[in-house]
Design a protein around this motif. Structure first.
Motif, PDB file in Angstrom:
ATOM      1  N   ASN A  14       8.081  17.000 -11.655  1.00 52.77           N
ATOM      2  CA  ASN A  14       8.240  18.435 -11.424  1.00 52.77           C
ATOM      3  C   ASN A  14       6.936  19.231 -11.535  1.00 52.77           C
ATOM      4  OD1 ASN A  14      11.041  18.096 -11.057  1.00 52.77           O
ATOM      5  ND2 ASN A  14      11.321  18.126 -13.281  1.00 52.77           N
ATOM      6  N   ARG A  15       5.791  18.592 -11.642  1.00 50.81           N
ATOM      7  CA  ARG A  15       4.486  19.261 -11.674  1.00 50.81           C
ATOM      8  C   ARG A  15       3.495  18.456 -10.846  1.00 50.81           C
ATOM      9  NH1 ARG A  15       3.701  24.317 -13.537  1.00 50.81           N
ATOM     10  NH2 ARG A  15       1.679  23.713 -14.295  1.00 50.81           N
ATOM     11  N   PRO A  16       3.704  18.355  -9.542  1.00 46.19           N
ATOM     12  CA  PRO A  16       2.796  17.526  -8.737  1.00 46.19           C
ATOM     13  C   PRO A  16       1.415  18.167  -8.601  1.00 46.19           C
ATOM     14  CG  PRO A  16       4.302  18.688  -7.310  1.00 46.19           C
ATOM     15  CD  PRO A  16       4.746  18.967  -8.728  1.00 46.19           C
ATOM     16  N   PHE A  17       0.454  17.312  -8.436  1.00 46.57           N
ATOM     17  CA  PHE A  17      -0.942  17.668  -8.249  1.00 46.57           C
ATOM     18  C   PHE A  17      -1.422  16.731  -7.146  1.00 46.57           C
ATOM     19  CE2 PHE A  17      -5.394  16.917  -9.210  1.00 46.57           C
ATOM     20  CZ  PHE A  17      -5.868  18.198  -9.441  1.00 46.57           C
ATOM     21  N   TYR A  18      -2.178  17.218  -6.202  1.00 42.56           N
ATOM     22  CA  TYR A  18      -2.549  16.393  -5.058  1.00 42.56           C
ATOM     23  C   TYR A  18      -4.059  16.240  -4.953  1.00 42.56           C
ATOM     24  CZ  TYR A  18       2.213  17.465  -3.721  1.00 42.56           C
ATOM     25  OH  TYR A  18       3.573  17.601  -3.717  1.00 42.56           O
ATOM     26  N   ARG A  19      -4.481  15.081  -4.494  1.00 33.92           N
ATOM     27  CA  ARG A  19      -5.879  14.850  -4.152  1.00 33.92           C
ATOM     28  C   ARG A  19      -5.969  14.667  -2.650  1.00 33.92           C
ATOM     29  NH1 ARG A  19      -8.300  10.699  -8.629  1.00 33.92           N
ATOM     30  NH2 ARG A  19      -8.269  12.193 -10.331  1.00 33.92           N
ATOM     31  N   LEU A  20      -6.978  15.252  -2.050  1.00 35.90           N
ATOM     32  CA  LEU A  20      -7.266  15.040  -0.643  1.00 35.90           C
ATOM     33  C   LEU A  20      -8.168  13.817  -0.587  1.00 35.90           C
ATOM     34  CD1 LEU A  20      -6.881  16.362   2.186  1.00 35.90           C
ATOM     35  CD2 LEU A  20      -9.139  17.327   1.859  1.00 35.90           C
ATOM     36  N   VAL A  21      -7.699  12.754   0.065  1.00 37.83           N
ATOM     37  CA  VAL A  21      -8.432  11.496   0.052  1.00 37.83           C
ATOM     38  C   VAL A  21      -8.583  10.925   1.458  1.00 37.83           C
ATOM     39  CG1 VAL A  21      -7.706  10.883  -2.277  1.00 37.83           C
ATOM     40  CG2 VAL A  21      -6.351  10.124  -0.350  1.00 37.83           C
ATOM     41  N   LEU A  22      -9.569  10.062   1.591  1.00 34.49           N
ATOM     42  CA  LEU A  22      -9.768   9.270   2.799  1.00 34.49           C
ATOM     43  C   LEU A  22      -9.225   7.890   2.493  1.00 34.49           C
ATOM     44  CD1 LEU A  22     -11.231   8.987   5.625  1.00 34.49           C
ATOM     45  CD2 LEU A  22     -12.983   7.833   4.293  1.00 34.49           C
ATOM     46  N   THR A  23      -8.288   7.422   3.317  1.00 39.40           N
ATOM     47  CA  THR A  23      -7.646   6.145   3.035  1.00 39.40           C
ATOM     48  C   THR A  23      -7.359   5.389   4.322  1.00 39.40           C
ATOM     49  OG1 THR A  23      -5.775   5.123   1.895  1.00 39.40           O
ATOM     50  CG2 THR A  23      -5.336   7.151   3.042  1.00 39.40           C
ATOM     51  N   ASP A  24      -7.081   4.125   4.181  1.00 36.59           N
ATOM     52  CA  ASP A  24      -6.642   3.306   5.301  1.00 36.59           C
ATOM     53  C   ASP A  24      -5.207   3.727   5.629  1.00 36.59           C
ATOM     54  OD1 ASP A  24      -6.316   1.344   7.198  1.00 36.59           O
ATOM     55  OD2 ASP A  24      -6.078  -0.297   5.771  1.00 36.59           O
ATOM     56  N   VAL A  25      -4.841   3.764   6.917  1.00 35.82           N
ATOM     57  CA  VAL A  25      -3.504   4.218   7.298  1.00 35.82           C
ATOM     58  C   VAL A  25      -2.408   3.300   6.773  1.00 35.82           C
ATOM     59  CG1 VAL A  25      -4.256   5.456   9.356  1.00 35.82           C
ATOM     60  CG2 VAL A  25      -3.616   3.064   9.532  1.00 35.82           C
ATOM     61  N   ARG A  26      -2.725   2.058   6.476  1.00 32.35           N
ATOM     62  CA  ARG A  26      -1.719   1.109   5.991  1.00 32.35           C
ATOM     63  C   ARG A  26      -1.487   1.205   4.492  1.00 32.35           C
ATOM     64  NH1 ARG A  26      -4.765  -3.821   8.570  1.00 32.35           N
ATOM     65  NH2 ARG A  26      -6.373  -2.554   7.610  1.00 32.35           N
ATOM     66  N   ALA A  27      -2.330   1.940   3.770  1.00 33.43           N
ATOM     67  CA  ALA A  27      -2.201   2.066   2.315  1.00 33.43           C
ATOM     68  C   ALA A  27      -1.008   2.962   1.973  1.00 33.43           C
ATOM     69  CB  ALA A  27      -3.466   2.657   1.721  1.00 33.43           C
ATOM     70  N   PRO A  28      -0.305   2.684   0.873  1.00 36.28           N
ATOM     71  CA  PRO A  28       0.812   3.547   0.476  1.00 36.28           C
ATOM     72  C   PRO A  28       0.320   4.932   0.060  1.00 36.28           C
ATOM     73  CG  PRO A  28       0.448   1.820  -1.143  1.00 36.28           C
ATOM     74  CD  PRO A  28      -0.478   1.544   0.001  1.00 36.28           C
ATOM     75  N   ARG A  29       1.249   5.897  -0.009  1.00 38.06           N
ATOM     76  CA  ARG A  29       0.902   7.288  -0.297  1.00 38.06           C
ATOM     77  C   ARG A  29       0.061   7.438  -1.555  1.00 38.06           C
ATOM     78  NH1 ARG A  29       5.490  10.829  -2.636  1.00 38.06           N
ATOM     79  NH2 ARG A  29       4.889   9.505  -4.361  1.00 38.06           N
ATOM     80  N   ASP A  30       0.443   6.746  -2.619  1.00 39.25           N
ATOM     81  CA  ASP A  30      -0.277   6.866  -3.882  1.00 39.25           C
ATOM     82  C   ASP A  30      -1.180   5.660  -4.140  1.00 39.25           C
ATOM     83  OD1 ASP A  30       1.152   9.165  -4.189  1.00 39.25           O
ATOM     84  OD2 ASP A  30       2.666   8.268  -5.469  1.00 39.25           O
ATOM     85  N   LYS A  32      -4.479   2.860  -3.007  1.00 41.48           N
ATOM     86  CA  LYS A  32      -5.928   2.843  -3.055  1.00 41.48           C
ATOM     87  C   LYS A  32      -6.520   3.767  -1.986  1.00 41.48           C
ATOM     88  CE  LYS A  32      -9.512  -0.660  -3.307  1.00 41.48           C
ATOM     89  NZ  LYS A  32      -9.792  -2.092  -3.181  1.00 41.48           N
ATOM     90  N   TYR A  33      -7.620   4.412  -2.311  1.00 47.03           N
ATOM     91  CA  TYR A  33      -8.306   5.260  -1.344  1.00 47.03           C
ATOM     92  C   TYR A  33      -9.801   4.962  -1.362  1.00 47.03           C
ATOM     93  CZ  TYR A  33      -9.235   8.270  -5.400  1.00 47.03           C
ATOM     94  OH  TYR A  33      -9.634   8.758  -6.610  1.00 47.03           O
ATOM     95  N   LEU A  34     -10.480   5.358  -0.281  1.00 45.50           N
ATOM     96  CA  LEU A  34     -11.907   5.078  -0.154  1.00 45.50           C
ATOM     97  C   LEU A  34     -12.772   6.164  -0.779  1.00 45.50           C
ATOM     98  CD1 LEU A  34     -11.843   3.868   3.532  1.00 45.50           C
ATOM     99  CD2 LEU A  34     -11.891   2.476   1.472  1.00 45.50           C
ATOM    100  N   GLU A  35     -12.364   7.425  -0.591  1.00 40.70           N
ATOM    101  CA  GLU A  35     -13.171   8.528  -1.124  1.00 40.70           C
ATOM    102  C   GLU A  35     -12.280   9.733  -1.388  1.00 40.70           C
ATOM    103  OE1 GLU A  35     -16.990  11.305   0.173  1.00 40.70           O
ATOM    104  OE2 GLU A  35     -16.448   9.592   1.405  1.00 40.70           O
ATOM    105  N   ALA A  36     -12.492  10.395  -2.514  1.00 39.80           N
ATOM    106  CA  ALA A  36     -11.794  11.635  -2.839  1.00 39.80           C
ATOM    107  C   ALA A  36     -12.580  12.788  -2.213  1.00 39.80           C
ATOM    108  CB  ALA A  36     -11.680  11.819  -4.335  1.00 39.80           C
ATOM    109  N   LEU A  37     -11.888  13.629  -1.429  1.00 40.35           N
ATOM    110  CA  LEU A  37     -12.545  14.720  -0.717  1.00 40.35           C
ATOM    111  C   LEU A  37     -12.216  16.095  -1.295  1.00 40.35           C
ATOM    112  CD1 LEU A  37     -11.830  13.379   2.859  1.00 40.35           C
ATOM    113  CD2 LEU A  37     -13.938  13.147   1.557  1.00 40.35           C
ATOM    114  N   GLY A  38     -11.277  16.157  -2.218  1.00 39.11           N
ATOM    115  CA  GLY A  38     -10.912  17.436  -2.813  1.00 39.11           C
ATOM    116  C   GLY A  38      -9.608  17.309  -3.579  1.00 39.11           C
TER     117      GLY A  38
END
Length: 110
Positions: A14-30, A32-38
């Protein structure tokens, strides 16, 4: 490897927080990501503390061919409209070039 700029959900129930990330399209929503953008915090009252996006890095990855999700695009448009404007102009130029090419091919065939 196809890359996508999208939101990655974090936080607690009930308190989500989001990161804007660069990821592979096959990776799940939460996953692994390559770079955090915001980041984006929808529960923060102050505008300065609710959203931060590194526009320079977003522009860099878009120029290299990464796609951007709709929600991520709307957040980037709030903080860095020039990035989205540049991307839109690029897409429109590509469509105009393709249309001119089709028109020339049709004229040559006739």
């Amino acid at each position: 490897m196809a890359l996508k700029i999208r939101l990655r959900q974090q936080g607690r129930n009930n308190r989500p927080f989001y990161r804007l990330v660069l990821t592979d399209v096959r990776a799940p929503r939460d996953g692994k990501y390559l770079e955090a953008l915001g980041w984006y915090n929808p529960f923060e009252e102050e505008q300065d503390k609710s959203l931060f996006i590194n526009a320079e890095r977003v522009q860099h990855w878009l120029n290299l061919g990464a796609e951007i999700s709709e929600r991520a695009e709307s957040l980037v448009a709030k903080t860095a409209p020039s990035v989205i404007r540049t991307q839109t102009e690029k897409v429109l130029a590509h469509k105009a070039k393709a249309a001119a090419k089709r028109k020339a091919r049709k004229k040559a065939a006739a």
